[in-house]
Design an enzyme around this catalytic site. Structure first.
Site, PDB file in Angstrom:
ATOM      1  N   TYR A   1      -7.995   6.974  -3.285  1.00 48.33           N
ATOM      2  CA  TYR A   1      -6.370   6.668  -3.178  1.00 48.33           C
ATOM      3  C   TYR A   1      -6.035   6.419  -1.564  1.00 48.33           C
ATOM      4  O   TYR A   1      -5.813   4.722  -1.691  1.00 48.33           O
ATOM      5  CB  TYR A   1      -5.329   7.488  -3.479  1.00 48.33           C
TER       6      TYR A   1
ATOM      7  N   GLY B   1       4.655  -3.134 -11.534  1.00 43.37           N
ATOM      8  CA  GLY B   1       4.854  -1.750 -12.269  1.00 43.37           C
ATOM      9  C   GLY B   1       6.499  -1.751 -11.579  1.00 43.37           C
ATOM     10  O   GLY B   1       6.852  -0.775 -11.002  1.00 43.37           O
TER      11      GLY B   1
END
Length: 310
Positions: free
Chosen positions: A181, A25
């Site tokens: 999450y 990322g």
């Protein structure tokens, strides 16, 4: 040692010449700033990203501040175990020895969805994808003295978080994007602590460490409901948020500070760990549940088909 009167910052990152760092990322936000600092300090950096074009633009941005930097782009889609395996093969062919693996990529508060392999999207991306990628690269880290696996979690691992082993795909419960999450970020810590235990038992020179950025102003919140984004932008961010550059510091310290020990967790030193300079912080009681750590490990091996060389 850093003096008590001074806060740890990017200038404290030691020289990284001769070291290879893989950052997932790394095309934007925290991952980009982590990769940029490592490259500026001399590391050979692999930007492991889903979109190769964006990765190329990120590499060009790094070259603007570090013209001599050795930066390459690796296509990695954590939502696909096929892509994870292909990326691991490619990076190992380029770099048989790896010093740093920084598991930074992630998704946050996404609507209900699945990875290409049918896993709940946030758990599948944030945990299972990194579990598989780490396992497939570990043989390249184990022979390297001082090598580290750094996994980025979140302070949200404390909020409504538990691992529901009976419903990891959220098929029986009403989907809650925040709880999903939080579950994935708790899984990041359970994974780190169990990996460190296994590394220590095997007397490996590699260590596993975790970090969280506090409340960093990145685009990760883009999947939140519009009302949440508005409140964050108008009321929360001006008070608590910090830049991506600051948010990357806990990861950088976990990855490079010579005093870091395996199994530590780094985060900001300010109120509520929302902002500030990096220091060792504590994680939730649930994250230290050794039975949950071992169960998650076994389930992750089963779901990904990746067994660790430990």
């Amino acid at each position: 040692m850093i003096g008590m009167a001074r806060k740890w910052n990017a200038q404290d990152v030691p020289d990284q010449h001769g070291r290879v760092a893989v950052v997932t990322g790394a095309n934007t936000g925290l991952g980009f700033d982590t990769a940029r600092v490592l490259a500026e300090r001399g590391a050979t950096v692999v930007l492991a990203v889903r979109n190769a074009d964006k990765g190329g633009r990120a590499a060009a941005r790094i070259a603007e501040t570090a013209p001599q930097a050795d930066v390459s782009v690796l296509r990695l889609d954590l939502t696909s175990l096929e892509s994870v395996r292909a990326a691991a093969r490619e990076v190992r062919s380029r770099h048989p020895r790896i010093d740093l693996l920084i598991n930074n990529a992630g998704v946050m508060y996404t609507p209900k969805g699945t990875t290409r392999d049918g896993f709940e999207l946030q758990f599948g991306t944030n945990h299972l994808g990194h579990f598989a990628f780490t396992g497939l690269l570990l043989e390249a880290l184990l022979p390297v003295p001082g090598s580290r696996v750094v996994t980025v979690s979140s302070a949200m691992h404390r909020v409504r978080a538990r691992i529901d082993f009976g419903d990891l795909r959220w098929e029986r419960r009403r989907y809650d994007r925040m709880a999903a999450y939080a579950q994935s970020k708790l899984a990041n810590l359970l994974f780190t602590y169990e990996l460190q235990r296994r590394l220590a038992e095997g007397d490996a020179g590699t260590i596993a460490v975790a970090a969280h950025p506090g409340f960093a102003a990145t685009e990760l919140i883009r999947n939140s409901p519009a009302a949440v984004r508005l409140v964050v932008a108008k009321a929360v961010a001006p008070v608590f948020a910090q830049s991506a550059e600051m948010g990357a510091l806990p990861t950088l310290r976990a990855a490079t500070d010579p005093d870091v020990r395996g199994g530590q967790f780094y985060g900001p030193d300010g109120p509520f760990e929302a902002r500030g300079h990096p220091k060792p912080v504590t994680s939730s009681r649930l994250s230290h549940d050794t039975a949950a750590q071992r169960r998650l490990w076994a389930v992750s091996e089963e779901l990904t088909g990746v067994e660790y060389p430990l």
